[in-house]
Design a protein around this motif. Structure first.
Motif, PDB file in Angstrom:
ATOM      1  N   SER A   1     -10.465  -8.710   4.226  1.00 55.26           N
ATOM      2  CA  SER A   1     -10.485  -9.762   3.201  1.00 55.26           C
ATOM      3  C   SER A   1      -9.567 -10.921   3.518  1.00 55.26           C
ATOM      4  N   ILE A   2      -8.920 -10.925   4.675  1.00 60.00           N
ATOM      5  CA  ILE A   2      -7.891 -11.922   4.953  1.00 60.00           C
ATOM      6  C   ILE A   2      -8.443 -13.333   5.062  1.00 60.00           C
ATOM      7  N   GLU A   3      -9.678 -13.472   5.580  1.00 59.44           N
ATOM      8  CA  GLU A   3     -10.232 -14.821   5.730  1.00 59.44           C
ATOM      9  C   GLU A   3     -10.433 -15.472   4.369  1.00 59.44           C
ATOM     10  N   ALA A   4     -11.015 -14.734   3.442  1.00 62.18           N
ATOM     11  CA  ALA A   4     -11.261 -15.297   2.111  1.00 62.18           C
ATOM     12  C   ALA A   4      -9.954 -15.598   1.397  1.00 62.18           C
ATOM     13  N   LEU A   5      -9.018 -14.659   1.531  1.00 59.85           N
ATOM     14  CA  LEU A   5      -7.722 -14.857   0.876  1.00 59.85           C
ATOM     15  C   LEU A   5      -6.992 -16.062   1.467  1.00 59.85           C
ATOM     16  N   ALA A   6      -7.011 -16.169   2.806  1.00 59.71           N
ATOM     17  CA  ALA A   6      -6.326 -17.277   3.454  1.00 59.71           C
ATOM     18  C   ALA A   6      -6.951 -18.608   3.079  1.00 59.71           C
ATOM     19  N   THR A   7      -8.318 -18.619   3.012  1.00 60.14           N
ATOM     20  CA  THR A   7      -8.997 -19.870   2.655  1.00 60.14           C
ATOM     21  C   THR A   7      -8.587 -20.324   1.269  1.00 60.14           C
ATOM     22  N   ALA A   8      -8.537 -19.387   0.336  1.00 62.80           N
ATOM     23  CA  ALA A   8      -8.169 -19.736  -1.043  1.00 62.80           C
ATOM     24  C   ALA A   8      -6.720 -20.236  -1.119  1.00 62.80           C
ATOM     25  N   ARG A   9      -5.854 -19.575  -0.429  1.00 65.75           N
ATOM     26  CA  ARG A   9      -4.439 -19.974  -0.481  1.00 65.75           C
ATOM     27  C   ARG A   9      -4.210 -21.302   0.243  1.00 65.75           C
ATOM     28  N   PHE A  10      -4.887 -21.479   1.394  1.00 65.63           N
ATOM     29  CA  PHE A  10      -4.703 -22.726   2.125  1.00 65.63           C
ATOM     30  C   PHE A  10      -5.221 -23.908   1.315  1.00 65.63           C
ATOM     31  N   THR A  11      -6.343 -23.686   0.621  1.00 66.17           N
ATOM     32  CA  THR A  11      -6.902 -24.766  -0.194  1.00 66.17           C
ATOM     33  C   THR A  11      -5.913 -25.203  -1.264  1.00 66.17           C
ATOM     34  N   GLY A  12      -5.206 -24.241  -1.834  1.00 66.32           N
ATOM     35  CA  GLY A  12      -4.226 -24.550  -2.875  1.00 66.32           C
ATOM     36  C   GLY A  12      -2.837 -24.811  -2.334  1.00 66.32           C
ATOM     37  N   ARG A  13      -2.724 -24.862  -0.995  1.00 65.40           N
ATOM     38  CA  ARG A  13      -1.425 -25.077  -0.356  1.00 65.40           C
ATOM     39  C   ARG A  13      -0.381 -24.085  -0.869  1.00 65.40           C
ATOM     40  N   VAL A  14      -0.823 -22.839  -0.960  1.00 65.82           N
ATOM     41  CA  VAL A  14       0.057 -21.769  -1.422  1.00 65.82           C
ATOM     42  C   VAL A  14       0.751 -21.165  -0.206  1.00 65.82           C
ATOM     43  N   PRO A  15       2.075 -21.105  -0.211  1.00 65.14           N
ATOM     44  CA  PRO A  15       2.795 -20.539   0.936  1.00 65.14           C
ATOM     45  C   PRO A  15       2.656 -19.014   0.958  1.00 65.14           C
TER      46      PRO A  15
ATOM     47  N   GLY B   1      24.528 -24.547   4.435  1.00 65.50           N
ATOM     48  CA  GLY B   1      24.083 -23.595   3.422  1.00 65.50           C
ATOM     49  C   GLY B   1      22.732 -22.984   3.785  1.00 65.50           C
ATOM     50  N   VAL B   2      22.373 -21.890   3.104  1.00 63.72           N
ATOM     51  CA  VAL B   2      21.092 -21.226   3.335  1.00 63.72           C
ATOM     52  C   VAL B   2      19.993 -22.042   2.663  1.00 63.72           C
ATOM     53  N   SER B   3      19.041 -22.540   3.457  1.00 63.68           N
ATOM     54  CA  SER B   3      17.943 -23.307   2.876  1.00 63.68           C
ATOM     55  C   SER B   3      17.125 -22.388   1.977  1.00 63.68           C
ATOM     56  N   PRO B   4      16.875 -22.800   0.760  1.00 63.36           N
ATOM     57  CA  PRO B   4      16.171 -21.898  -0.174  1.00 63.36           C
ATOM     58  C   PRO B   4      14.708 -21.700   0.222  1.00 63.36           C
ATOM     59  N   ALA B   5      14.219 -20.536  -0.140  1.00 64.59           N
ATOM     60  CA  ALA B   5      12.815 -20.237   0.110  1.00 64.59           C
ATOM     61  C   ALA B   5      11.934 -21.059  -0.835  1.00 64.59           C
ATOM     62  N   HIS B   6      10.677 -21.230  -0.438  1.00 63.40           N
ATOM     63  CA  HIS B   6       9.723 -21.934  -1.286  1.00 63.40           C
ATOM     64  C   HIS B   6       9.660 -21.236  -2.646  1.00 63.40           C
ATOM     65  N   PRO B   7       9.665 -21.995  -3.761  1.00 60.93           N
ATOM     66  CA  PRO B   7       9.672 -21.367  -5.093  1.00 60.93           C
ATOM     67  C   PRO B   7       8.512 -20.399  -5.306  1.00 60.93           C
ATOM     68  N   PHE B   8       7.340 -20.690  -4.715  1.00 60.08           N
ATOM     69  CA  PHE B   8       6.208 -19.802  -4.941  1.00 60.08           C
ATOM     70  C   PHE B   8       6.454 -18.439  -4.284  1.00 60.08           C
ATOM     71  N   LEU B   9       7.164 -18.411  -3.171  1.00 60.98           N
ATOM     72  CA  LEU B   9       7.489 -17.137  -2.540  1.00 60.98           C
ATOM     73  C   LEU B   9       8.375 -16.298  -3.451  1.00 60.98           C
ATOM     74  N   THR B  10       9.365 -16.954  -4.058  1.00 58.64           N
ATOM     75  CA  THR B  10      10.236 -16.232  -4.982  1.00 58.64           C
ATOM     76  C   THR B  10       9.442 -15.710  -6.174  1.00 58.64           C
ATOM     77  N   PHE B  11       8.526 -16.558  -6.699  1.00 58.30           N
ATOM     78  CA  PHE B  11       7.691 -16.138  -7.825  1.00 58.30           C
ATOM     79  C   PHE B  11       6.799 -14.955  -7.427  1.00 58.30           C
ATOM     80  N   GLU B  12       6.175 -15.050  -6.259  1.00 60.19           N
ATOM     81  CA  GLU B  12       5.259 -13.999  -5.847  1.00 60.19           C
ATOM     82  C   GLU B  12       5.998 -12.699  -5.546  1.00 60.19           C
TER      83      GLU B  12
END
Length: 605
Positions: free
Chosen positions: A158-172, A249-260
């Motif tokens: 299922s990785i292709e479909a999942l990746a396509t959906a996330r890439f479209t939404g620019r989800v990290p 300082g430690v560069s913070p992770a993308h907020p969506f990564l923290t949320f996920e």
């Protein structure tokens, strides 16, 4: 880095290593790599894991020799840039620019810099010889810390479909890789077949991290990565707050990564750290056995290019050091402490001026006063303190004044007298002009009254006999001439004046003959002058007082006369009619030095 250090040490933190960090680990040396892995292993234990996907990607890079290929390309670009830069920059240096001394200097610097590039490239290429060893050690680290129970194979359906959906939404993570294309692999298959683009590699890695963190109920997630793209880290212009001590300082992770991570795995925080952050943690904690890792992980910045003025100063310093080395070698060859300073003058005129300026009550040069204060403060011996820098500061006149002041202080001080004697004995260790100036100062104090520079009845100095021994040295001639010139106008002269020809001096000692006992002292003569009197009214001049019970042998009398009248012992020729001791009446004594003098008209000064 305190927060990262606490997170790494926490038992609820899971620590994952990505491919980019593994590739960096391959570049460093075995010692630094061993320090890093031992420290991480001791700090994190089983919580430190290498996800299967990161291991797979590392093996792929290893089989394709990616590091070697990248290094080769980098070095080729560097060499090509250096070669092209030479032709481009050369015309610009046709005339001096900025502070440059000359156009030739500029061109020489350009050639030197660009000529070094091939050498740097060759040095870097030598690393390739040890690549297999480095890779093997990293692979051992991967196998020892491999993430077990990973469901990576299940993702592929299922990785292709999942990746396509996330890439479209620019989800990290990974949307920055959505443009990766397949490439031709002519090396492996030989037919130019296409291989995968790995567009969704970051996403597979992230899913693996989330699944493991959920299974292990991780409170925090730390990812060791060198990936700086904004599909992992927070983007925008908001600056990262530096840590105490100035570390980045430690560069913070993308907020969506923290949320996920919180939504899918229950983790409260995601931290991304590269080698510089890890090194800061190790250094802040003063961790033993991490010095090599810290050094390679936090390379010092390139130094600021030198200005033309700095280069000139460095060249001047180099020339001075070279001259100093040559002068030091020449001084060692000549058996002296150093050579005469270039501007040091000790001519007759300089010495005559020093005689006037060294009188009691005359203002003493500040450089001499500073030197005397330094001697008193440090307790250093005068011979050791008379360095090239010190004599340069005082000059010939100052050195002569200093020597005369030291001789004057020796009159009432045993320590000062010892200092003067040490200095007189060490004169041959100084260069000629410095030795001459010191010699003159000591002679002047011995021969002239310090208040008015009139000749003393007889020279007096603790070091007088040592000064006489030096009178045949070439550097002693100007001081002796200056002293002789000063004595030329005197009405009375002492029995002996220093003479570089070192003439012999006759001295006779005889007893009474027929009417007196045969051992009774009758006469003691030097240069035709009688030195003893039968009735000496000054107690300290009587023979009994001066001899302190010692037998009055001819040699003892000679030594007493030399001390009292300033005669050179080594130049005295003694004739005597008695081998034993002379007898003398209690009132017999030496005449006062003021009564024993030579007529200058009878001498040729």
């Amino acid at each position: 880095m305190a927060h990262l250090g606490v997170a790494l040490a926490s038992p609820t933190t899971r620590v994952y290593v990505d491919t980019s960090f593994l590739m960096w680990m391959t570049r460093i040396g075995s010692v630094a790599r061993g320090e890093l892995t031992r420290w991480l292993g001791g700090l994190c234990g089983v919580r430190l894991r290498v996800p299967v996907w990161a291991a797979h990607e590392y093996y792929r890079h290893h089989s394709e020799t990616s590091l070697l290929n990248d290094l080769t390309e980098t070095l080729e670009r560097l060499e090509k840039a250096a070669a092209s830069a030479y032709a481009e920059i050369w015309p610009l240096l046709d005339e001096p620019l900025g502070e440059a001394a000359s156009a030739q200097t500029q061109r020489t610097e350009l050639r030197d810099v660009l000529r070094a590039v091939p050498g740097v490239s060759d040095m870097a290429r030598r690393w390739m010889r040890g690549y297999q060893r480095h890779a093997r050690e990293v692979i051992e680290f991967i196998n020892e810390n491999a993430l077990d129970g990973s469901p990576v194979p299940a993702y592929f359906g299922s990785i292709e479909a999942l990746a396509t959906a996330r890439f479209t939404g620019r989800v990290p993570p990974g949307f920055k890789d959505r443009g990766k294309r397949e490439r031709k692999d002519t090396a492996a298959a030989g037919d130019g077949s296409s291989v995968g683009s790995n567009r969704w590699g970051d996403l597979v890695f992230w899913k693996e991290v989330l699944d493991d963190s959920r299974r292990r109920r991780a409170g925090r997630i730390v990812i060791l990565t060198r990936d700086a793209k904004n599909d992992w880290r927070m983007a925008g212009s908001l600056p990262v707050q530096p840590e105490a001590g100035g570390e980045r300082g430690v560069s913070p992770a993308h907020p969506f990564l923290t949320f996920e991570a919180a939504r899918e795995a229950g983790a409260e925080e995601v931290l991304l750290a590269d080698q510089t952050h890890l090194a800061a943690v190790a250094k802040a904690g003063a961790e033993a056995g991490t010095a090599a890792f810290v050094f390679v992980a936090q390379p010092p910045g390139l130094p600021t290019p030198e200005t033309e003025s700095q280069r000139r100063d460095k060249e001047v310093h180099r020339e001075r050091s070279t001259r100093a080395s040559i002068r030091s070698s020449m001084a060692a060859r000549d058996g002296v402490l150093y050579l005469d300073p270039p501007d040091f003058r000790a001519s007759s005129r300089v010495l005559r001026r020093a005689l006037l300026e060294s009188r009691a009550g005359t203002a003493t040069p500040q450089t001499v006063l500073d030197f005397e204060a330094s001697l008193e403060r440090t307790g250093e011996a005068s011979v050791a303190a008379l360095t090239e820098e010190a004599v340069t500061a005082m000059g010939g006149s100052g050195i002569a004044i200093l020597a005369r002041r030291l001789g004057r202080a020796a009159t009432g001080s045993g320590a000062a007298a010892a200092t003067v004697l040490d200095l007189a004995q060490a004169l041959q260790r100084f260069p000629a002009k410095v030795a001459g100036a010191l010699y003159f100062g000591l002679l002047a104090e011995a021969y002239f009254d310090p208040s008015n520079n009139r000749p003393r009845p007889a020279p007096a100095s603790t070091a007088l006999q040592t000064l006489f021994k030096h009178q045949t040295e070439p550097w002693a001639l100007p001081p002796i001439q200056a002293v002789s010139e000063r004595l030329r106008g005197a009405e009375r002269l002492p029995l002996y004046i220093p003479d570089p020809t070192a003439p012999r001096i006759s001295m006779s000692c005889h007893a009474h003959g027929d009417q007196e006992p045969p051992t009774r002292l009758r006469t003691l003569r030097v240069r035709g002058l009688e030195l003893i009197t039968p009735a000496q009214g000054t107690p300290e001049l009587r023979l009994g007082a001066r001899l302190h019970g010692e037998p009055a042998t001819a040699l003892v009398l000679l030594q007493q006369a030399a001390d009292l009248y300033g005669l050179p012992l080594e130049q005295l020729d003694l004739s005597t009619d008695l081998d034993g001791a002379y007898q003398f009446d209690p009132m017999v004594g030496f005449k006062s030095p003021a009564e024993i003098w030579l007529d200058p008209l009878e001498l040729r000064l």
